[in-house]
Design a protein around this motif. Structure first.
Motif, mmCIF file in Angstrom:
data_model
loop_
_atom_site.group_PDB
_atom_site.id
_atom_site.type_symbol
_atom_site.label_atom_id
_atom_site.label_comp_id
_atom_site.label_asym_id
_atom_site.label_seq_id
_atom_site.Cartn_x
_atom_site.Cartn_y
_atom_site.Cartn_z
ATOM 1 N N GLY A 1 -20.199 -20.858 24.192
ATOM 2 C CA GLY A 1 -21.400 -20.088 23.905
ATOM 3 C C GLY A 1 -21.441 -18.776 24.675
ATOM 4 N N LEU A 2 -21.000 -18.795 25.931
ATOM 5 C CA LEU A 2 -20.985 -17.573 26.735
ATOM 6 C C LEU A 2 -19.977 -16.575 26.191
ATOM 7 C CD1 LEU A 2 -21.284 -19.090 30.324
ATOM 8 C CD2 LEU A 2 -22.980 -17.662 29.152
ATOM 9 N N VAL A 3 -18.815 -17.073 25.761
ATOM 10 C CA VAL A 3 -17.822 -16.173 25.154
ATOM 11 C C VAL A 3 -18.404 -15.536 23.899
ATOM 12 C CG1 VAL A 3 -15.577 -16.058 24.025
ATOM 13 C CG2 VAL A 3 -15.852 -17.396 26.117
ATOM 14 N N ILE A 4 -19.069 -16.345 23.080
ATOM 15 C CA ILE A 4 -19.705 -15.815 21.864
ATOM 16 C C ILE A 4 -20.783 -14.805 22.227
ATOM 17 C CG2 ILE A 4 -21.117 -16.415 19.863
ATOM 18 C CD1 ILE A 4 -19.712 -19.161 19.887
ATOM 19 N N LEU A 5 -21.569 -15.113 23.264
ATOM 20 C CA LEU A 5 -22.663 -14.230 23.680
ATOM 21 C C LEU A 5 -22.143 -12.862 24.085
ATOM 22 C CD1 LEU A 5 -25.714 -13.949 24.381
ATOM 23 C CD2 LEU A 5 -25.125 -14.715 26.687
ATOM 24 N N PHE A 6 -21.104 -12.841 24.918
ATOM 25 C CA PHE A 6 -20.621 -11.565 25.435
ATOM 26 C C PHE A 6 -19.769 -10.807 24.424
ATOM 27 C CE2 PHE A 6 -21.733 -13.467 29.552
ATOM 28 C CZ PHE A 6 -22.383 -12.376 30.139
ATOM 29 N N THR A 7 -19.034 -11.516 23.587
ATOM 30 C CA THR A 7 -18.196 -10.829 22.602
ATOM 31 C C THR A 7 -18.990 -10.440 21.357
ATOM 32 O OG1 THR A 7 -17.495 -12.949 21.655
ATOM 33 C CG2 THR A 7 -16.086 -11.962 23.339
ATOM 34 N N GLY A 8 -20.158 -11.032 21.185
ATOM 35 C CA GLY A 8 -20.978 -10.732 20.022
ATOM 36 C C GLY A 8 -22.251 -10.003 20.375
ATOM 37 N N ALA A 9 -23.249 -10.751 20.823
ATOM 38 C CA ALA A 9 -24.572 -10.184 21.046
ATOM 39 C C ALA A 9 -24.584 -9.138 22.156
ATOM 40 C CB ALA A 9 -25.561 -11.306 21.364
ATOM 41 N N LEU A 10 -23.799 -9.338 23.212
ATOM 42 C CA LEU A 10 -23.803 -8.425 24.352
ATOM 43 C C LEU A 10 -22.610 -7.482 24.357
ATOM 44 C CD1 LEU A 10 -25.048 -10.804 27.203
ATOM 45 C CD2 LEU A 10 -26.368 -9.298 25.719
ATOM 46 N N ASP A 11 -21.957 -7.349 23.227
ATOM 47 C CA ASP A 11 -20.804 -6.466 23.131
ATOM 48 C C ASP A 11 -21.193 -5.027 23.453
ATOM 49 O OD1 ASP A 11 -17.914 -6.105 22.011
ATOM 50 O OD2 ASP A 11 -19.092 -4.592 20.967
ATOM 51 N N THR A 12 -22.352 -4.601 22.973
ATOM 52 C CA THR A 12 -22.817 -3.239 23.241
ATOM 53 C C THR A 12 -23.058 -3.019 24.726
ATOM 54 O OG1 THR A 12 -23.852 -3.140 21.052
ATOM 55 C CG2 THR A 12 -24.590 -1.533 22.674
ATOM 56 N N MET A 13 -23.566 -4.045 25.411
ATOM 57 C CA MET A 13 -23.808 -3.936 26.845
ATOM 58 C C MET A 13 -22.503 -3.680 27.599
ATOM 59 S SD MET A 13 -25.215 -6.780 29.531
ATOM 60 C CE MET A 13 -23.584 -7.548 29.618
ATOM 61 N N VAL A 14 -21.448 -4.396 27.224
ATOM 62 C CA VAL A 14 -20.153 -4.207 27.872
ATOM 63 C C VAL A 14 -19.632 -2.799 27.612
ATOM 64 C CG1 VAL A 14 -17.765 -5.019 27.967
ATOM 65 C CG2 VAL A 14 -19.628 -6.668 27.731
ATOM 66 N N ARG A 15 -19.824 -2.300 26.396
ATOM 67 C CA ARG A 15 -19.385 -0.943 26.068
ATOM 68 C C ARG A 15 -20.141 0.095 26.893
ATOM 69 N NH1 ARG A 15 -16.638 -0.754 21.098
ATOM 70 N NH2 ARG A 15 -16.526 -2.803 20.106
ATOM 71 N N MET A 16 -21.445 -0.145 27.076
ATOM 72 C CA MET A 16 -22.245 0.781 27.881
ATOM 73 C C MET A 16 -21.789 0.776 29.336
ATOM 74 S SD MET A 16 -26.055 0.068 26.301
ATOM 75 C CE MET A 16 -26.847 1.113 27.519
ATOM 76 N N MET A 17 -21.362 -0.382 29.831
ATOM 77 C CA MET A 17 -20.846 -0.466 31.201
ATOM 78 C C MET A 17 -19.562 0.358 31.353
ATOM 79 S SD MET A 17 -21.409 -4.564 31.781
ATOM 80 C CE MET A 17 -20.191 -4.591 33.106
ATOM 81 N N LEU A 18 -18.747 0.390 30.303
ATOM 82 C CA LEU A 18 -17.469 1.089 30.375
ATOM 83 C C LEU A 18 -17.573 2.570 30.040
ATOM 84 C CD1 LEU A 18 -15.152 -1.539 28.637
ATOM 85 C CD2 LEU A 18 -15.204 -0.973 31.061
ATOM 86 N N ALA A 19 -18.619 2.947 29.314
ATOM 87 C CA ALA A 19 -18.734 4.316 28.811
ATOM 88 C C ALA A 19 -18.620 5.383 29.896
ATOM 89 C CB ALA A 19 -20.036 4.483 28.039
ATOM 90 N N PRO A 20 -19.275 5.239 31.070
ATOM 91 C CA PRO A 20 -19.177 6.295 32.096
ATOM 92 C C PRO A 20 -17.747 6.567 32.563
ATOM 93 C CG PRO A 20 -21.000 4.816 32.590
ATOM 94 C CD PRO A 20 -20.226 4.199 31.470
ATOM 95 N N PHE A 21 -16.883 5.563 32.513
ATOM 96 C CA PHE A 21 -15.513 5.740 32.983
ATOM 97 C C PHE A 21 -14.667 6.553 32.002
ATOM 98 C CE2 PHE A 21 -17.066 1.809 34.904
ATOM 99 C CZ PHE A 21 -16.791 2.041 36.251
ATOM 100 N N PHE A 22 -15.131 6.675 30.761
ATOM 101 C CA PHE A 22 -14.368 7.407 29.755
ATOM 102 C C PHE A 22 -15.059 8.716 29.357
ATOM 103 C CE2 PHE A 22 -13.103 2.991 29.284
ATOM 104 C CZ PHE A 22 -11.725 3.100 29.229
#
Length: 360
Positions: free
Chosen positions: A334-355
């Motif tokens: 469920g956590l893998v699904i949560l982060f790869t699906g629903a929270l995918d945008t959150m992870v992208r936002m975390m990485l955005a400043p580095f790029f």
């Protein structure tokens, strides 16, 4: 939001999502009094530390490849098929009917017929929601999930009232003949040098690999695949270009349902040797996570299926050999699904400043 490089989108985002899911799982294990290091060791040893463990990991991964590919094909057409569970169960019915219909002399003759039946039954179960979407505008998510429940009820009825042998109490079909049993890895030349004992992984794994290649060819190297992807990107532009919405929706969903149905070759024909009440084993829903994590590409689906196969087998070993309950496997998934699906945008936002700097 800054657009990430392709390599970061395909590799870095899923890896970080996995690490976040693993970190939260470790915290939960600590909170219930377990040892995360011991849990990881048991999971790795149980799923990857022996040919026996690999046999189960690849067996589960085989099913997840089919259902992940099913979601992938529909996704590229702009359809979210979450009916893989029901389509897989109907595919199992097709496999059972073929295997019980004739006294097959050899599995090599029964396998093509069973594969065709599984694909046809799965496609037929996807055809009605597809038609409702294409012709009536019914939401594909609603109709496919409703058909999951209808499929489950239909299978129970058929197992109890039609397919259950006389005098048998348990709701399951008669066992298939021994000649129909698919060879597992310990019976395949070459692989039997590694898998010296019987394992559930069987020749269906090779069919799943072929399906990955076939979906790649279909989507990126055929005219139909181009139409599917164009329609999925912009329905209005595709219609303006002369692409038939009804054709794309129907064909993509039929292919999707057929792939989900073929999953049952692995479970029904390859392992159980009969049709059981829950022949899909939840793989229809896990296929959604596999497709999301694999970025809806056959290569990604293959890798994500291996990961979920590891979680499935490793979680079972963890529940067997530690005090940590086996249900934690569901939490990890469920956590893998949560982060790869629903929270995918959150992870992208975390990485955005580095790029962002590089983008300038």
């Amino acid at each position: 939001m800054t657009r990430l490089p392709k390599w970061a989108d395909l590799v870095l985002v899923p890896v970080i999502s996995l690490l976040l899911a693993a970190a939260i799982s470790a915290i939960v294990i600590l909170l219930i009094g377990g040892d995360p290091a011991e849990a990881v060791k048991v999971m790795v040893d149980g799923a990857l530390g022996s040919p026996y463990g690999w046999g189960y990991t690849l067996y589960y991964a085989t099913s997840f490849m089919f259902t992940g590919l099913a979601v992938t094909v529909a996704y590229h057409a702009g359809q979210f098929n979450i009916g893989g569970e029901g389509q897989a169960q109907l595919g199992g019915l097709g496999v059972a009917l073929v295997c019980l219909a004739l006294p097959w002399p050899h599995w090599a003759l029964a396998l093509p017929a069973a594969a065709i039946a599984a694909a046809l039954f799965g496609a037929a179960w996807a055809a009605i929601p597809a038609w409702l979407q294409a012709k009536r505008g019914s939401h594909i998510v609603i109709t496919t999930i409703m058909f999951n429940y209808i499929a489950a009820a239909l299978i129970v009825y058929l197992l109890v009232e039609v397919l259950r042998p006389v005098g048998q109490i348990s709701p399951e079909s008669a066992r298939f003949g021994p000649a129909v049993a698919l060879p597992n890895f310990s019976q395949i030349p070459g692989l039997n040098l590694i898998f010296t004992k019987k394992v559930p992984a069987n020749v269906t794994f090779l069919i799943a690999l072929a399906a990955c290649v076939g979906v790649w060819v279909l989507l990126w190297h055929t005219r139909l695949g181009y139409e599917i992807r164009a329609f999925g990107k912009s329905q209005s532009a595709a219609r303006y270009a002369g692409i038939s919405a009804v054709k794309v929706i129907m064909l993509s969903m039929l292919i999707s349902g057929g792939l989900a149905g073929m999953m049952s070759i692995n479970n029904v024909m390859g392992e159980a040797g009969r049709l059981l009440q829950n022949s899909s084993e939840g793989a229809g829903f896990i296929g959604i996570a596999v497709a999301l994590m694999g970025r809806n590409h056959p290569v990604g689906v293959f890798l994500a299926a291996l990961l979920f196969g590891f979680l499935y087998q490793g979680g079972a070993e963890m529940g067997l050999w530690t005090s940590i309950p086996i249900e934690l496997r569901l939490l990890m998934q469920g956590l893998v699904i949560l982060f790869t699906g629903a929270l995918d945008t959150m992870v992208r936002m975390m990485l955005a400043p580095f790029f962002r700097k590089g983008a300038r």
